[in-house]
Design an enzyme around this catalytic site. Structure first.
Site, PDB file in Angstrom:
ATOM      1  N   HIS A   1      18.328 -28.002  77.355  1.00  0.00           N
ATOM      2  CA  HIS A   1      19.190 -27.006  76.695  1.00  0.00           C
ATOM      3  C   HIS A   1      19.478 -25.823  77.633  1.00  0.00           C
ATOM      4  O   HIS A   1      19.196 -24.671  77.306  1.00  0.00           O
ATOM      5  CB  HIS A   1      18.525 -26.508  75.386  1.00  0.00           C
ATOM      6  CG  HIS A   1      19.512 -25.887  74.435  1.00  0.00           C
ATOM      7  ND1 HIS A   1      19.505 -26.126  73.078  1.00  0.00           N
ATOM      8  CD2 HIS A   1      20.533 -25.019  74.636  1.00  0.00           C
ATOM      9  CE1 HIS A   1      20.472 -25.444  72.503  1.00  0.00           C
ATOM     10  NE2 HIS A   1      21.119 -24.759  73.429  1.00  0.00           N
TER      11      HIS A   1
ATOM     12  N   ARG B   1      25.296 -29.369  70.334  1.00  0.00           N
ATOM     13  CA  ARG B   1      24.121 -29.447  69.469  1.00  0.00           C
ATOM     14  C   ARG B   1      23.748 -30.919  69.263  1.00  0.00           C
ATOM     15  O   ARG B   1      24.613 -31.771  69.034  1.00  0.00           O
ATOM     16  CB  ARG B   1      24.387 -28.800  68.104  1.00  0.00           C
ATOM     17  CG  ARG B   1      24.474 -27.274  68.120  1.00  0.00           C
ATOM     18  CD  ARG B   1      23.147 -26.610  68.477  1.00  0.00           C
ATOM     19  NE  ARG B   1      23.187 -25.151  68.446  1.00  0.00           N
ATOM     20  CZ  ARG B   1      23.396 -24.362  69.502  1.00  0.00           C
ATOM     21  NH1 ARG B   1      23.586 -24.882  70.708  1.00  0.00           N
ATOM     22  NH2 ARG B   1      23.391 -23.052  69.368  1.00  0.00           N
TER      23      ARG B   1
HETATM   24  P1  NAP Z   1      34.240 -21.887  69.491  1.00  0.00           P
HETATM   25  O1  NAP Z   1      34.940 -20.949  70.413  1.00  0.00           O
HETATM   26  O2  NAP Z   1      34.029 -21.475  68.082  1.00  0.00           O
HETATM   27  O3  NAP Z   1      35.026 -23.268  69.527  1.00  0.00           O
HETATM   28  C1  NAP Z   1      34.724 -24.302  68.654  1.00  0.00           C
HETATM   29  C2  NAP Z   1      35.768 -25.399  68.820  1.00  0.00           C
HETATM   30  O4  NAP Z   1      35.355 -26.519  68.018  1.00  0.00           O
HETATM   31  C3  NAP Z   1      37.153 -24.990  68.343  1.00  0.00           C
HETATM   32  O5  NAP Z   1      38.141 -25.515  69.193  1.00  0.00           O
HETATM   33  C4  NAP Z   1      37.232 -25.633  66.958  1.00  0.00           C
HETATM   34  O6  NAP Z   1      38.557 -25.984  66.536  1.00  0.00           O
HETATM   35  C5  NAP Z   1      36.419 -26.905  67.185  1.00  0.00           C
HETATM   36  N1  NAP Z   1      35.944 -27.425  65.907  1.00  0.00           N
HETATM   37  C6  NAP Z   1      35.102 -26.841  65.025  1.00  0.00           C
HETATM   38  N2  NAP Z   1      34.910 -27.614  63.949  1.00  0.00           N
HETATM   39  C7  NAP Z   1      35.663 -28.717  64.150  1.00  0.00           C
HETATM   40  C8  NAP Z   1      35.925 -29.877  63.395  1.00  0.00           C
HETATM   41  N3  NAP Z   1      35.371 -30.068  62.191  1.00  0.00           N
HETATM   42  N4  NAP Z   1      36.755 -30.802  63.888  1.00  0.00           N
HETATM   43  C9  NAP Z   1      37.346 -30.619  65.097  1.00  0.00           C
HETATM   44  N5  NAP Z   1      37.156 -29.527  65.881  1.00  0.00           N
HETATM   45  C10 NAP Z   1      36.322 -28.591  65.405  1.00  0.00           C
HETATM   46  O7  NAP Z   1      32.798 -22.244  70.065  1.00  0.00           O
HETATM   47  P2  NAP Z   1      32.283 -22.154  71.586  1.00  0.00           P
HETATM   48  O8  NAP Z   1      31.991 -20.745  71.946  1.00  0.00           O
HETATM   49  O9  NAP Z   1      33.238 -22.908  72.432  1.00  0.00           O
HETATM   50  O10 NAP Z   1      30.872 -22.908  71.478  1.00  0.00           O
HETATM   51  C11 NAP Z   1      30.783 -24.259  71.084  1.00  0.00           C
HETATM   52  C12 NAP Z   1      29.333 -24.643  70.840  1.00  0.00           C
HETATM   53  O11 NAP Z   1      28.629 -24.761  72.075  1.00  0.00           O
HETATM   54  C13 NAP Z   1      28.500 -23.616  70.083  1.00  0.00           C
HETATM   55  O12 NAP Z   1      28.732 -23.697  68.695  1.00  0.00           O
HETATM   56  C14 NAP Z   1      27.080 -24.009  70.440  1.00  0.00           C
HETATM   57  O13 NAP Z   1      26.578 -24.928  69.500  1.00  0.00           O
HETATM   58  C15 NAP Z   1      27.242 -24.730  71.773  1.00  0.00           C
HETATM   59  N6  NAP Z   1      26.553 -24.042  72.881  1.00  0.00           N
HETATM   60  C16 NAP Z   1      25.604 -24.735  73.586  1.00  0.00           C
HETATM   61  C17 NAP Z   1      24.976 -24.131  74.643  1.00  0.00           C
HETATM   62  C18 NAP Z   1      23.968 -24.880  75.475  1.00  0.00           C
HETATM   63  O14 NAP Z   1      23.362 -24.306  76.375  1.00  0.00           O
HETATM   64  N7  NAP Z   1      23.773 -26.161  75.266  1.00  0.00           N
HETATM   65  C19 NAP Z   1      25.278 -22.809  74.998  1.00  0.00           C
HETATM   66  C20 NAP Z   1      26.231 -22.139  74.251  1.00  0.00           C
HETATM   67  C21 NAP Z   1      26.879 -22.760  73.193  1.00  0.00           C
HETATM   68  P3  NAP Z   1      39.693 -24.871  66.301  1.00  0.00           P
HETATM   69  O15 NAP Z   1      40.074 -24.393  67.682  1.00  0.00           O
HETATM   70  O16 NAP Z   1      40.773 -25.622  65.638  1.00  0.00           O
HETATM   71  O17 NAP Z   1      39.062 -23.791  65.460  1.00  0.00           O
HETATM   72  C1  GLV Z   2      23.037 -21.737  72.985  1.00  0.00           C
HETATM   73  O1  GLV Z   2      22.785 -22.856  72.662  1.00  0.00           O
HETATM   74  C2  GLV Z   2      24.011 -20.921  72.337  1.00  0.00           C
HETATM   75  O2  GLV Z   2      24.502 -21.324  71.275  1.00  0.00           O
HETATM   76  O3  GLV Z   2      24.338 -19.838  72.864  1.00  0.00           O
END
Ligand code: NAP
Ligand code: GLV
Length: 309
Positions: free
Chosen positions: A272, A224
């Site tokens: 994005h 983000r």
């Molecule tokens: P997730 O499975 O919830 O993983 C989030 C990770 O971030 C976890 O390892 C968590 O730590 C860590 N985290 C959260 N808050 C933190 C903090 N304050 N300090 C340190 N580490 C922290 O999420 P995900 O499915 O991997 O997705 C991640 C993000 O990608 C989404 O939230 C979204 O914004 C973004 N995204 C972008 C796109 C795009 O096309 N650009 C597409 C999809 C998603 P813990 O393991 O300790 O809980």
């Molecule tokens: C895209 O940005 C998603 O969070 O799936």
């Protein structure tokens, strides 16, 4: 069973068709601004309208058509008090790994410099960077961060990771919490931001934190835009401390026309797209989770409203 489908961009018909194919026993319906909503069992949303959320008090759960939950949680107390369930990978992890691998290899193999050379008709082979000095630091070791870690390890890069809670991952130097952040950044050559946008991560990557990276470091932001203080990044790139950035996400999207990032050749911009929702995979995952909920079984990817992800 009735399932409400809504997307802020209005592209909802393909979702209605996909639900009809995957869950023929359910009735999938769309909602338009100004309509009174028929009673529904579940809602599946992306960028919902406030007027819709007001009418969602009786659903058993709200599903998201993506992984990030910041755009939903910003509604705070006005959100119905029902489980919020996001997508867990559903085909996005491999896309993240592809995107990050492309950006890392572009810097590591100096393709960015060769692109510049070719524009000027220059033929100038450059020395390889020592791989052991090209540490990849992945912030966020969740559903999408881990496929990136695995891909980077496959290429033989030294990999370190940072998360909120401690982790023990083979072959990965693990750091956690604010107390581990400076050490994590200090040895990182390519910083990959895979964090959710929360109160704790908003503006986290400012001039102080980015300034802890090795001189000549790179930033890849695929989560983000509001996690990065954009003017600070620009200043560090102009000073040469950061050699380049690949950015897929921005504080304001689409990135506005006068934004200075557009004219900075050391910044690569994509709209994005690093991990797009794959409708079929998403609907199958949501159907399985609905099935589990209906049978009183636990489901994964529940959003913790206090943590913000
Ligand atoms: P997730 O499975 O919830 O993983 C989030 C990770 O971030 C976890 O390892 C968590 O730590 C860590 N985290 C959260 N808050 C933190 C903090 N304050 N300090 C340190 N580490 C922290 O999420 P995900 O499915 O991997 O997705 C991640 C993000 O990608 C989404 O939230 C979204 O914004 C973004 N995204 C972008 C796109 C795009 O096309 N650009 C597409 C999809 C998603 P813990 O393991 O300790 O809980
Ligand atoms: C895209 O940005 C998603 O969070 O799936």
């Amino acid at each position: 069973m009735r399932i409400l489908l809504y997307r802020g961009d209005g592209v909802v018909e393909p979702w209605v068709r996909e639900f009809a194919a995957v869950m023929p026993e359910a009735e999938a319906i769309a909602w338009k601004e100004g309509e009174v909503l028929a009673p529904c069992d579940y809602a599946v949303l992306w960028n919902p309208a406030p007027a819709l959320l007001e009418q969602l008090t009786h659903v058993k759960a709200i599903f998201l058509m993506g992984a990030g939950v910041d755009a939903l949680l910003k509604f705070g107390e006005t959100l119905p008090a029902v489980p919020l369930i996001r997508l867990g990978d559903a085909g996005m992890g491999v896309q993240m790994a592809e995107y990050v691998a492309h950006a890392v290899l572009r810097y590591f193999r100096r393709f960015d410099e060769y692109e510049q050379q070719a524009r000027h008709g220059a033929w100038n082979p450059l020395p390889l960077y020592p791989k052991e000095e090209f540490t990849i630091g992945v912030m966020g070791l969740g559903k999408l961060g881990m496929p990136v870690v695995d891909a980077m390890r496959l290429f033989g890069f030294p990999v370190r990771g940072w998360s909120r809670t401690p982790k023990d991952l083979p072959g990965v130097e693990c750091y956690f919490g604010m107390e581990g952040l400076d050490d994590f950044l200090h040895g990182t050559r390519v910083l990959v931001c895979m964090l959710p946008l929360t109160q704790e991560t908003a503006n986290l990557l400012d001039r102080h934190k980015l300034g802890k990276l090795q001189p000549g470091a790179y930033l890849i932001n695929v989560s983000r835009g509001a996690i990065v203080a954009e003017p600070d990044l620009m200043a560090l790139i102009r000073s040469g401390h950061i050699a380049g950035a690949t950015l897929d996400v921005f504080r304001h999207e689409p990135l506005p026309a006068p934004h200075p990032f557009w004219n900075e050749p050391r910044i690569n911009i994509t709209p994005h797209i690093s991990a797009l929702t794959m409708r079929h995979e998403a609907v199958r995952q949501i159907a399985d989770k609905i099935d589990a909920l209906e049978n009183g079984e636990p489901v994964g990817d529940l959003v913790d409203r206090n943590l913000g992800y």
